[in-house]
Write an enzyme that holds these catalytic residues in place. Sequence first.
Site, PDB file in Angstrom:
ATOM      1  N   GLN A 188      -4.744  53.828  -0.100  1.00  0.00           N
ATOM      2  CA  GLN A 188      -4.765  52.972  -0.563  1.00  0.00           C
ATOM      3  C   GLN A 188      -4.738  53.528  -1.788  1.00  0.00           C
ATOM      4  O   GLN A 188      -4.158  53.347  -3.265  1.00  0.00           O
ATOM      5  CB  GLN A 188      -5.770  52.663  -0.562  1.00  0.00           C
ATOM      6  CG  GLN A 188      -5.987  51.620   0.524  1.00  0.00           C
ATOM      7  CD  GLN A 188      -3.737  50.905   0.862  1.00  0.00           C
ATOM      8  OE1 GLN A 188      -3.891  49.806  -0.082  1.00  0.00           O
ATOM      9  NE2 GLN A 188      -3.008  51.298   2.151  1.00  0.00           N
ATOM     10  N   HIS A 231      -1.770  54.660  -3.770  1.00  0.00           N
ATOM     11  CA  HIS A 231      -0.455  53.790  -4.455  1.00  0.00           C
ATOM     12  C   HIS A 231      -0.405  52.657  -5.827  1.00  0.00           C
ATOM     13  O   HIS A 231       1.135  52.805  -6.500  1.00  0.00           O
ATOM     14  CB  HIS A 231      -1.450  52.064  -3.587  1.00  0.00           C
ATOM     15  CG  HIS A 231      -0.260  51.611  -2.455  1.00  0.00           C
ATOM     16  ND1 HIS A 231       0.845  52.081  -2.163  1.00  0.00           N
ATOM     17  CD2 HIS A 231      -1.565  51.664  -0.863  1.00  0.00           C
ATOM     18  CE1 HIS A 231       0.676  51.150  -0.534  1.00  0.00           C
ATOM     19  NE2 HIS A 231      -0.174  51.658  -0.093  1.00  0.00           N
ATOM     20  N   GLU A 261      -8.429  42.916   0.959  1.00  0.00           N
ATOM     21  CA  GLU A 261      -7.218  43.384   1.784  1.00  0.00           C
ATOM     22  C   GLU A 261      -6.780  44.188   3.217  1.00  0.00           C
ATOM     23  O   GLU A 261      -6.851  43.779   3.626  1.00  0.00           O
ATOM     24  CB  GLU A 261      -5.551  44.032   0.661  1.00  0.00           C
ATOM     25  CG  GLU A 261      -4.602  44.075   1.479  1.00  0.00           C
ATOM     26  CD  GLU A 261      -3.593  44.518   0.896  1.00  0.00           C
ATOM     27  OE1 GLU A 261      -1.897  45.079   1.157  1.00  0.00           O
ATOM     28  OE2 GLU A 261      -3.974  45.150  -0.138  1.00  0.00           O
ATOM     29  N   HIS A 262      -7.477  45.022   2.710  1.00  0.00           N
ATOM     30  CA  HIS A 262      -7.885  46.433   4.406  1.00  0.00           C
ATOM     31  C   HIS A 262      -9.016  45.950   4.318  1.00  0.00           C
ATOM     32  O   HIS A 262      -9.568  46.461   3.158  1.00  0.00           O
ATOM     33  CB  HIS A 262      -6.913  47.168   3.798  1.00  0.00           C
ATOM     34  CG  HIS A 262      -5.424  47.395   3.854  1.00  0.00           C
ATOM     35  ND1 HIS A 262      -4.837  47.470   2.332  1.00  0.00           N
ATOM     36  CD2 HIS A 262      -4.486  46.841   4.750  1.00  0.00           C
ATOM     37  CE1 HIS A 262      -3.885  46.825   2.881  1.00  0.00           C
ATOM     38  NE2 HIS A 262      -2.929  47.008   4.007  1.00  0.00           N
ATOM     39  N   ASP A 281       0.434  50.014   7.986  1.00  0.00           N
ATOM     40  CA  ASP A 281       1.125  49.595   7.121  1.00  0.00           C
ATOM     41  C   ASP A 281       2.562  49.663   7.984  1.00  0.00           C
ATOM     42  O   ASP A 281       3.729  49.342   7.324  1.00  0.00           O
ATOM     43  CB  ASP A 281       1.089  50.996   6.817  1.00  0.00           C
ATOM     44  CG  ASP A 281       0.214  49.927   4.956  1.00  0.00           C
ATOM     45  OD1 ASP A 281       0.031  49.254   5.467  1.00  0.00           O
ATOM     46  OD2 ASP A 281       0.097  51.111   4.083  1.00  0.00           O
ATOM     47  N   HIS A 339       3.002  -3.041   5.190  1.00  0.00           N
ATOM     48  CA  HIS A 339       2.703  -1.329   6.430  1.00  0.00           C
ATOM     49  C   HIS A 339       2.198  -3.082   7.506  1.00  0.00           C
ATOM     50  O   HIS A 339       2.497  -2.369   8.962  1.00  0.00           O
ATOM     51  CB  HIS A 339       1.910  -0.895   6.388  1.00  0.00           C
ATOM     52  CG  HIS A 339       2.328  -0.258   4.996  1.00  0.00           C
ATOM     53  ND1 HIS A 339       2.822   0.335   4.042  1.00  0.00           N
ATOM     54  CD2 HIS A 339       1.951   1.961   5.647  1.00  0.00           C
ATOM     55  CE1 HIS A 339       3.255   1.050   3.336  1.00  0.00           C
ATOM     56  NE2 HIS A 339       2.498   2.316   4.688  1.00  0.00           N
TER      57      HIS A 339
END
Length: 846
Positions: A671, A674, A740-741, A774, A833
């Site tokens: 990661q 990235h 996230e992971h 991934d 109604h």
Amino acid sequence: MATPTLIPFVDASPNKDLLLSAARITPILVPSAAVGEIVAALPKSSSYYVLVADDDSLDKAIGYLDNGASAIFASVEMADRCISAGVPAEKLYAVSSSTEIPQDVLSGVKGALIKISNTDSATQLAKPKVTLYLDESKSAPTEKTVAALHKSNSALVVPLSQLTNDATSSTHLNITDAFLAPITTDRPDGLFTTIVSSYLHGGKSLGLCYSSKESIEESVRTGRGVYQSRKHGLWRKGETSGAVQDVIKIELDCDSDCLNFEVIQHGAGFCHLDTPTCFGQLSGLAALEETLVSRHQSAPEGSYTKRLFNDETLLRSKIMEEADELCAAQSQEDVAFEAADLIYFALTRCVSKGVKLADIGHALDKKAAKVSRRPGNAKAKYLEQAQAKTAPAPAPSTTQQPQATTSGSDMIRMRKTNLDSVSADERLQLLRRPVLNSGAMIERVRPIVEGVRTKGDKGLLELIGKLDKAELKTPIARAPFDEPAIAQDVKEAIDIAYENVRKFHVGQAEKEPLVVETMPGIVCQRFARPISRVGLYVPGGTAILPSSALMLGVPAQVAGCKEIVLATPPKPDGSIAPEVLYVAKKVGASAILKAGGAQAVAALAYGTETVPKVDKIFGPGNQWVTAAKMFVSNDADAQVAIDMPAGPSEVLVIADKTSNAAYVASDLLSQAEHGVDSQVVLVTVGLSEKEIDDIEKEVDSQAKKLPRVDITRVSVSKSLIVATSDIKSAFDFSNDYAPEHLILHLDKASEKVPLVDNAGSVFVGQYSPESCGDYASGTNHTLPTNGFARQYSGVNTLSFQKHITSQELTKEGLDKLGPVVVTLAECEGLRAHANAVRVRLGMQSP
């Protein structure tokens, strides 16, 4: 700013005194050929516009703004090009001989300068656009004409050769008469309420007085503060006391019944009590500046301020020291305290060089006016120093900071902290991510989105050429697509990944509607239907990302979406990466939009002549893509949804004594590569210092063998090792972080999965690297970041569907439920109604 009363146009070599008079009351329009000469003759506080010549290039036109022009006036064609280049509307006027200006141009400008031969027949642009007129009849305008136009949000552009500081005549209009044409007053003595403010102190009010046309005319002509005393007539400020004023600017308020004189006050001050203002002393930055100026002139020997003025090395050191302490400060109180110290030393430096707060304000205004921007990257020496200090959240005092890395041979290290020794506030800081200024980013993408929305294919193709660097005839490619040529091993890998992802997403699909009989005779259902039209954003350009196309395209295909539009940046020759094209064919994409960035998002959201409008946009991207998705999802006209908020990629690894240091390090690096803003956290459970050091050594060793080591070096230096003593503490921290992971390097890892409350996707055990998710395990890699795993799921089959409910009542069911509905409806005062039930049951109205 309000529409000026008039705008003087430099049409010939101007009289200098008249030019300065004009600059005191209004911006001046300067032809581009004379910009250098005229601007050099103006005070730096003056505002001016530039009339762009027909043969000026786009870069030259934008350059006038970058160099300080408040706005540019350009032909309709040039204005259109400026809009496409991102020039803000408030800085742009179109020049035309008619108000019949194309709507796509008109929407991107503040107003227009219309060349006419008679103001009586002038037509006006629809408000709020500003209409300016240049009367080419060569006759001087009248005060009446100026006043009438100003009342209707219009103004005259008057050649400077038709204005004068002398009395108005048949050939010339006195410039002050023109300026005051719309002014009104309700005072019996005919005087005008006047606020006097300090130019050097950011417009701080000095006091209130009154003006007459005579006093204003003298101020405009001489540049001195002249007012009207209600008892003694003309009051030339400072004539006897020496506390004179230099007039910088005179302006009318929005209702044209009040004036503001912005002045530089000399002497003891504005008030007759010898104070700077009629409201007492100055405070804050203004007071600090006054004190420093005084100390610079007469500080006693041996005083600290005198030392600062005399010792540049000491002052330089203090500025750098305080800047560093400001960056390290955390609480609001500490940030304010350290900022005050930094401002004190910085302003001392300014005063020592004769720089005033007004000069700083002018420099800020000039920077803000720029249209072209530099990247704003840090210089290498400062970036290297900051790498070890900066973090997703500021490190608490108990965190061990790595030494700054200065070369490729230095060890790549992470920050460390022990969760057992941090306070509640420090723990909260550890959970924070970097803050994205989403408001600023949305403003930056707004011109791009608006360019596509208003100009359709034309605007889109211009932006693709400018931003994607590809010249296209059409932005869209329709199925069926040509068979792409890709390597056999890549094709086989994509096929296996496709089958795995498809199997998992087919398993998520609802097989039949949910049917529940809530009461006898009442059946409620919930059933799924595909979202008809979806847009899938696949990042690209120089990178090839078929995995993103798979992760978005497969669930859209499984869900049964009728139209799948895949958007991805084209190559310079206009082609699409063959691997992405192969995936597009497999997932049944109906079209490929050859565009990236905010322009692609806008085309998907609003549609163009060739690009289909979609109902929901999916996919990751950079800050521009994220901001554009946020922008369009909040625009009611777009009627488009997005998958989820996005941020930098992130991973949290929990590791105990059974973990393999090499495996843990490889997961952290997967990661970290990235980007420099990637978020990487290692939570250890009962590991010794040596065991943690072993993982760090593996991170360093593996990172230096990878091609993206420069990125990894920065992201790892901001990464965090959190030591915990037990599993519960580790998972409590992870659930609060909501990564996230989440990767579990734990003994009997599968038994720990029930402890997970918040995560995008979980990778269980030492043989489950995040990279499998991934690409090809079957789960989706489009996941919530930035802590949004607390509220959002990752992309899945249901993301491409919506649920519809139905209910069916028999007569018997309505007989039982109807009285309940009537009671509740009448309780809420909604008689219609209740009536819908009553008429079916034959119930009498109460």
